[in-house]
Design an enzyme around this catalytic site. Sequence first.
Site, PDB file in Angstrom:
ATOM      1  N   ILE A 196      -8.741   5.412  12.948  1.00  0.00           N
ATOM      2  CA  ILE A 196      -8.160   4.083  13.066  1.00  0.00           C
ATOM      3  C   ILE A 196      -6.685   4.189  12.669  1.00  0.00           C
ATOM      4  O   ILE A 196      -6.281   5.129  11.997  1.00  0.00           O
ATOM      5  CB  ILE A 196      -8.891   3.020  12.198  1.00  0.00           C
ATOM      6  CG1 ILE A 196      -8.878   3.399  10.719  1.00  0.00           C
ATOM      7  CG2 ILE A 196     -10.298   2.794  12.676  1.00  0.00           C
ATOM      8  CD1 ILE A 196      -9.532   2.344   9.831  1.00  0.00           C
ATOM      9  N   ASP A 197      -5.901   3.229  13.121  1.00  0.00           N
ATOM     10  CA  ASP A 197      -4.459   3.277  12.900  1.00  0.00           C
ATOM     11  C   ASP A 197      -4.114   3.231  11.412  1.00  0.00           C
ATOM     12  O   ASP A 197      -4.881   2.719  10.589  1.00  0.00           O
ATOM     13  CB  ASP A 197      -3.772   2.097  13.577  1.00  0.00           C
ATOM     14  CG  ASP A 197      -3.930   2.113  15.086  1.00  0.00           C
ATOM     15  OD1 ASP A 197      -4.257   3.181  15.631  1.00  0.00           O
ATOM     16  OD2 ASP A 197      -3.730   1.053  15.699  1.00  0.00           O
ATOM     17  N   LYS A 198      -2.932   3.717  11.105  1.00  0.00           N
ATOM     18  CA  LYS A 198      -2.411   3.672   9.740  1.00  0.00           C
ATOM     19  C   LYS A 198      -2.433   2.253   9.186  1.00  0.00           C
ATOM     20  O   LYS A 198      -2.843   2.024   8.045  1.00  0.00           O
ATOM     21  CB  LYS A 198      -0.982   4.216   9.719  1.00  0.00           C
ATOM     22  CG  LYS A 198      -0.230   3.981   8.421  1.00  0.00           C
ATOM     23  CD  LYS A 198       1.224   4.380   8.544  1.00  0.00           C
ATOM     24  CE  LYS A 198       2.003   3.997   7.295  1.00  0.00           C
ATOM     25  NZ  LYS A 198       3.451   4.355   7.401  1.00  0.00           N
ATOM     26  N   ASP A 199      -1.994   1.282   9.981  1.00  0.00           N
ATOM     27  CA  ASP A 199      -1.868  -0.086   9.494  1.00  0.00           C
ATOM     28  C   ASP A 199      -3.179  -0.865   9.513  1.00  0.00           C
ATOM     29  O   ASP A 199      -3.235  -1.993   9.016  1.00  0.00           O
ATOM     30  CB  ASP A 199      -0.823  -0.834  10.336  1.00  0.00           C
ATOM     31  CG  ASP A 199       0.555  -0.213  10.228  1.00  0.00           C
ATOM     32  OD1 ASP A 199       0.919   0.223   9.124  1.00  0.00           O
ATOM     33  OD2 ASP A 199       1.255  -0.147  11.253  1.00  0.00           O
ATOM     34  N   THR A 200      -4.224  -0.281  10.095  1.00  0.00           N
ATOM     35  CA  THR A 200      -5.529  -0.934  10.179  1.00  0.00           C
ATOM     36  C   THR A 200      -6.376  -0.534   8.978  1.00  0.00           C
ATOM     37  O   THR A 200      -6.372   0.625   8.567  1.00  0.00           O
ATOM     38  CB  THR A 200      -6.260  -0.540  11.477  1.00  0.00           C
ATOM     39  OG1 THR A 200      -5.421  -0.821  12.591  1.00  0.00           O
ATOM     40  CG2 THR A 200      -7.565  -1.293  11.627  1.00  0.00           C
TER      41      THR A 200
END
Length: 258
Positions: free
Chosen positions: A80-84
């Site tokens: 999953i994304d860094k910001d998620t």
Amino acid sequence: FDVIKVMLSHPPFENHVLPENIPLNIVYEDEALLLVNKEPGLVVHPGHGNYTGTLVNALAFHLENLPMNSSERPGLVHRIDKDTSGLLVIAKTEAAMTHLAKQFEAKTTEREYMALVWGNVANDAGTIEGNLARHLKDRMQMAVFDYPEIGKPAITHYKVLERFNYVTLVECRLETGRTHQIRVHLTEIGHPIAGDPTYGNGTSRRGPDATTRLFLHAWKIVFAHPRDGRLMRLEAELPADLQAPLDALRLHSSRGEG
């Protein structure tokens, strides 16, 4: 002919993962697998500009002899994304890695996300399809392409959970797992995620009622256990930094303010 010599300032990071004592929010663990509730801002695996301080560095500290997948990323079945924030499955054995990878490839797993998006989503439910590839101008972004020969197929199913005056809470279910898939697909239909620093217009970079980061959370995952096949259904509630602005929206809505 010319001879070009390249000197690497860093060794290949895949083969030099440094163990780091980074705390992990462990949701479930047994002999075969580990599930963590990833904090926002934590990069999942080492890469350009992030050779340390990643989830993989933390896993190397807490676990031994993690299996390597096809991308040389120890234990990682998906990302999953860094910001998620939210749930991630980590395989602890080669057998578990193979079994789980086949499930993800066969699309028999379920992954659901909560997202707060700008605007009033017209339909109560829908499906967004479109090949994803690197943006032609900004290589740090992904973009939707209508040409089948460009990018990889991506499918996102969504349904509306709550409507407010100027934002909508939606649940997204992934049929495929491409980089930035949900963020790009929702922006494509005109509803960028609140707090997204990358996609959409300028309003997506901020959030309503003190949302200080990307309002995207991987809250549920369903899969078959790699050892005995039993159905695993795990959930992670919204973290406090997302629950607080959502509660504020609900309060305003009950007062007729939003």
